[in-house]
Design a protein around this motif. Structure first.
Motif, PDB file in Angstrom:
ATOM      1  N   GLN A 121       0.810  -1.221   0.000  1.00 48.57           N
ATOM      2  CA  GLN A 121       0.000   0.000   0.000  1.00 48.57           C
ATOM      3  C   GLN A 121       0.844   1.272   0.000  1.00 48.57           C
ATOM      4  OE1 GLN A 121      -3.553   0.322   2.494  1.00 48.57           O
ATOM      5  NE2 GLN A 121      -3.095  -1.736   3.229  1.00 48.57           N
ATOM      6  N   LEU A 122       0.482   2.188  -0.878  1.00 47.77           N
ATOM      7  CA  LEU A 122       1.135   3.494  -0.890  1.00 47.77           C
ATOM      8  C   LEU A 122       0.795   4.288   0.362  1.00 47.77           C
ATOM      9  CD1 LEU A 122       0.489   4.708  -4.570  1.00 47.77           C
ATOM     10  CD2 LEU A 122       2.611   3.783  -3.626  1.00 47.77           C
ATOM     11  N   MET A 123      -0.480   4.204   0.795  1.00 47.08           N
ATOM     12  CA  MET A 123      -0.987   5.080   1.854  1.00 47.08           C
ATOM     13  C   MET A 123      -0.508   4.689   3.255  1.00 47.08           C
ATOM     14  SD  MET A 123      -2.565   6.985  -0.175  1.00 47.08           S
ATOM     15  CE  MET A 123      -3.243   8.156   0.965  1.00 47.08           C
ATOM     16  N   THR A 124      -0.072   3.473   3.440  1.00 46.29           N
ATOM     17  CA  THR A 124       0.404   3.052   4.756  1.00 46.29           C
ATOM     18  C   THR A 124       1.871   2.639   4.689  1.00 46.29           C
ATOM     19  OG1 THR A 124      -0.441   0.817   4.386  1.00 46.29           O
ATOM     20  CG2 THR A 124      -1.855   2.333   5.608  1.00 46.29           C
ATOM     21  N   ASP A 125       2.171   1.614   3.913  1.00 46.01           N
ATOM     22  CA  ASP A 125       3.524   1.054   3.876  1.00 46.01           C
ATOM     23  C   ASP A 125       4.557   2.024   3.304  1.00 46.01           C
ATOM     24  OD1 ASP A 125       2.548  -1.506   4.812  1.00 46.01           O
ATOM     25  OD2 ASP A 125       1.760  -1.807   2.793  1.00 46.01           O
ATOM     26  N   MET A 126       4.300   2.560   2.123  1.00 46.04           N
ATOM     27  CA  MET A 126       5.276   3.446   1.489  1.00 46.04           C
ATOM     28  C   MET A 126       5.363   4.784   2.217  1.00 46.04           C
ATOM     29  SD  MET A 126       6.516   1.479  -0.820  1.00 46.04           S
ATOM     30  CE  MET A 126       6.096   0.103   0.249  1.00 46.04           C
ATOM     31  N   LEU A 127       4.233   5.352   2.547  1.00 47.47           N
ATOM     32  CA  LEU A 127       4.232   6.643   3.242  1.00 47.47           C
ATOM     33  C   LEU A 127       4.961   6.533   4.582  1.00 47.47           C
ATOM     34  CD1 LEU A 127       3.404   9.593   3.525  1.00 47.47           C
ATOM     35  CD2 LEU A 127       1.167   8.814   4.353  1.00 47.47           C
ATOM     36  N   GLY A 128       4.622   5.544   5.379  1.00 50.62           N
ATOM     37  CA  GLY A 128       5.264   5.392   6.689  1.00 50.62           C
ATOM     38  C   GLY A 128       6.764   5.180   6.590  1.00 50.62           C
ATOM     39  N   ALA A 129       7.184   4.296   5.697  1.00 47.82           N
ATOM     40  CA  ALA A 129       8.616   4.015   5.546  1.00 47.82           C
ATOM     41  C   ALA A 129       9.358   5.203   4.928  1.00 47.82           C
ATOM     42  CB  ALA A 129       8.816   2.759   4.714  1.00 47.82           C
ATOM     43  N   ASN A 130       8.726   5.897   3.991  1.00 55.20           N
ATOM     44  CA  ASN A 130       9.371   7.072   3.393  1.00 55.20           C
ATOM     45  C   ASN A 130       9.498   8.216   4.390  1.00 55.20           C
ATOM     46  OD1 ASN A 130      10.103   6.206   0.804  1.00 55.20           O
ATOM     47  ND2 ASN A 130       8.036   6.521   0.029  1.00 55.20           N
ATOM     48  N   ILE A 131       8.518   8.374   5.258  1.00 54.50           N
ATOM     49  CA  ILE A 131       8.631   9.392   6.315  1.00 54.50           C
ATOM     50  C   ILE A 131       9.880   9.117   7.154  1.00 54.50           C
ATOM     51  CG2 ILE A 131       7.622  10.136   8.528  1.00 54.50           C
ATOM     52  CD1 ILE A 131       4.850   9.899   7.138  1.00 54.50           C
ATOM     53  N   MET A 132      10.158   7.839   7.385  1.00 49.83           N
ATOM     54  CA  MET A 132      11.329   7.442   8.178  1.00 49.83           C
ATOM     55  C   MET A 132      12.612   7.365   7.343  1.00 49.83           C
ATOM     56  SD  MET A 132      10.439   7.223  11.303  1.00 49.83           S
ATOM     57  CE  MET A 132      11.893   6.397  11.949  1.00 49.83           C
ATOM     58  N   ARG A 133      12.504   7.637   6.050  1.00 51.00           N
ATOM     59  CA  ARG A 133      13.638   7.608   5.119  1.00 51.00           C
ATOM     60  C   ARG A 133      14.297   6.227   5.039  1.00 51.00           C
ATOM     61  NH1 ARG A 133      14.492  11.827   8.320  1.00 51.00           N
ATOM     62  NH2 ARG A 133      16.546  11.171   9.007  1.00 51.00           N
ATOM     63  N   LEU A 134      13.439   5.201   4.937  1.00 48.80           N
ATOM     64  CA  LEU A 134      13.896   3.832   4.762  1.00 48.80           C
ATOM     65  C   LEU A 134      13.787   3.470   3.276  1.00 48.80           C
ATOM     66  CD1 LEU A 134      11.921   2.321   7.794  1.00 48.80           C
ATOM     67  CD2 LEU A 134      14.283   3.146   7.781  1.00 48.80           C
ATOM     68  N   PHE A 135      14.462   2.420   2.857  1.00 50.60           N
ATOM     69  CA  PHE A 135      14.375   1.953   1.471  1.00 50.60           C
ATOM     70  C   PHE A 135      13.024   1.266   1.302  1.00 50.60           C
ATOM     71  CE2 PHE A 135      15.087  -0.996  -2.039  1.00 50.60           C
ATOM     72  CZ  PHE A 135      15.704  -0.157  -2.966  1.00 50.60           C
ATOM     73  N   THR A 136      12.239   1.712   0.334  1.00 49.03           N
ATOM     74  CA  THR A 136      10.871   1.213   0.188  1.00 49.03           C
ATOM     75  C   THR A 136      10.707   0.346  -1.053  1.00 49.03           C
ATOM     76  OG1 THR A 136      10.279   3.309  -0.864  1.00 49.03           O
ATOM     77  CG2 THR A 136       9.778   3.080   1.483  1.00 49.03           C
ATOM     78  N   ILE A 137       9.968  -0.757  -0.859  1.00 48.52           N
ATOM     79  CA  ILE A 137       9.692  -1.697  -1.939  1.00 48.52           C
ATOM     80  C   ILE A 137       8.185  -1.902  -1.985  1.00 48.52           C
ATOM     81  CG2 ILE A 137      10.097  -4.021  -2.829  1.00 48.52           C
ATOM     82  CD1 ILE A 137      12.622  -3.982  -0.838  1.00 48.52           C
ATOM     83  N   LEU A 138       7.589  -1.479  -3.076  1.00 49.00           N
ATOM     84  CA  LEU A 138       6.153  -1.656  -3.271  1.00 49.00           C
ATOM     85  C   LEU A 138       5.922  -2.916  -4.087  1.00 49.00           C
ATOM     86  CD1 LEU A 138       3.223  -0.499  -3.044  1.00 49.00           C
ATOM     87  CD2 LEU A 138       3.661   0.640  -5.244  1.00 49.00           C
TER      88      LEU A 138
END
Length: 177
Positions: A121-138
């Motif tokens: 999910q963009l709205m939970t998984d990607m947003l949360g991890a990107n806020i924390m500046r982690l490497f994100t995989i959708l």
């Protein structure tokens, strides 16, 4: 603003993710969403494919942690079924809020640049991890059926995908793999 929803890597299914790819990026900890990332939300236990994927990560020296907005009982049942050594999970994580991610970074004693997060999910998984500046995989959702709350999120997700496409940042179904 769109950057907060944009994954670093976009794949069709979690099985496309290779430990070698993560190791090249310096990743030591893989944070996995469960529902519709590893299994459908209404499937309690991991199948053999999910167990094999998770074991392969561990054997490659990549620690696996589970983070989910679902309740503790559901998360525990799934994690216990994974048959991993010393599994760690963060149920009721309230993604995209950063609290569980901060707790995880501290408890796992890793830096942000050593962590990858995989989710559907963009709205939970990607947003949360990107806020924390982690490497994100959708990853694309495993199935199209969702929980009621997730269906609500998917409405906004479609709008964000539209904006990401329009800006040339990400196109739904055009995977990096």
């Amino acid at each position: 603003m769109l950057k907060l929803f944009t994954p670093n890597y976009y794949i069709r299914k979690y099985t496309s993710l290779r430990p070698e790819f993560l190791k090249e990026k310096g990743i030591k900890l893989l944070v996995c969403d469960i529902d519709n990332t590893l299994v459908p939300h209404d499937v309690a236990l991991p199948d053999e494919e999910a167990k094999s994927f998770l074991k392969k990560m561990q054997e490659a020296g990549i620690r696996v942690v589970f983070i989910s907005n679902n309740v503790e009982e559901r998360v525990k049942t799934f994690v216990d079924g994974c048959e991993l050594e010393n599994p760690v999970s963060y149920p009721f994580a309230c993604k995209p809020l950063p609290f569980s991610y901060r707790k995880m970074l501290k408890e796992m004693a890793v830096s942000r640049n050593e962590v990858a997060v995989i989710g559907d999910q963009l709205m939970t998984d990607m947003l949360g991890a990107n806020i924390m500046r982690l490497f994100t995989i959708l990853t694309a959702p495993i199935v199209q059926r969702d929980l009621s709350f997730t269906k609500f999120n998917r409405i906004f997700e479609r709008m964000v995908f539209f904006l990401l496409e329009k800006s040339g940042k990400l196109k739904r179904g055009e995977f990096d793999e």
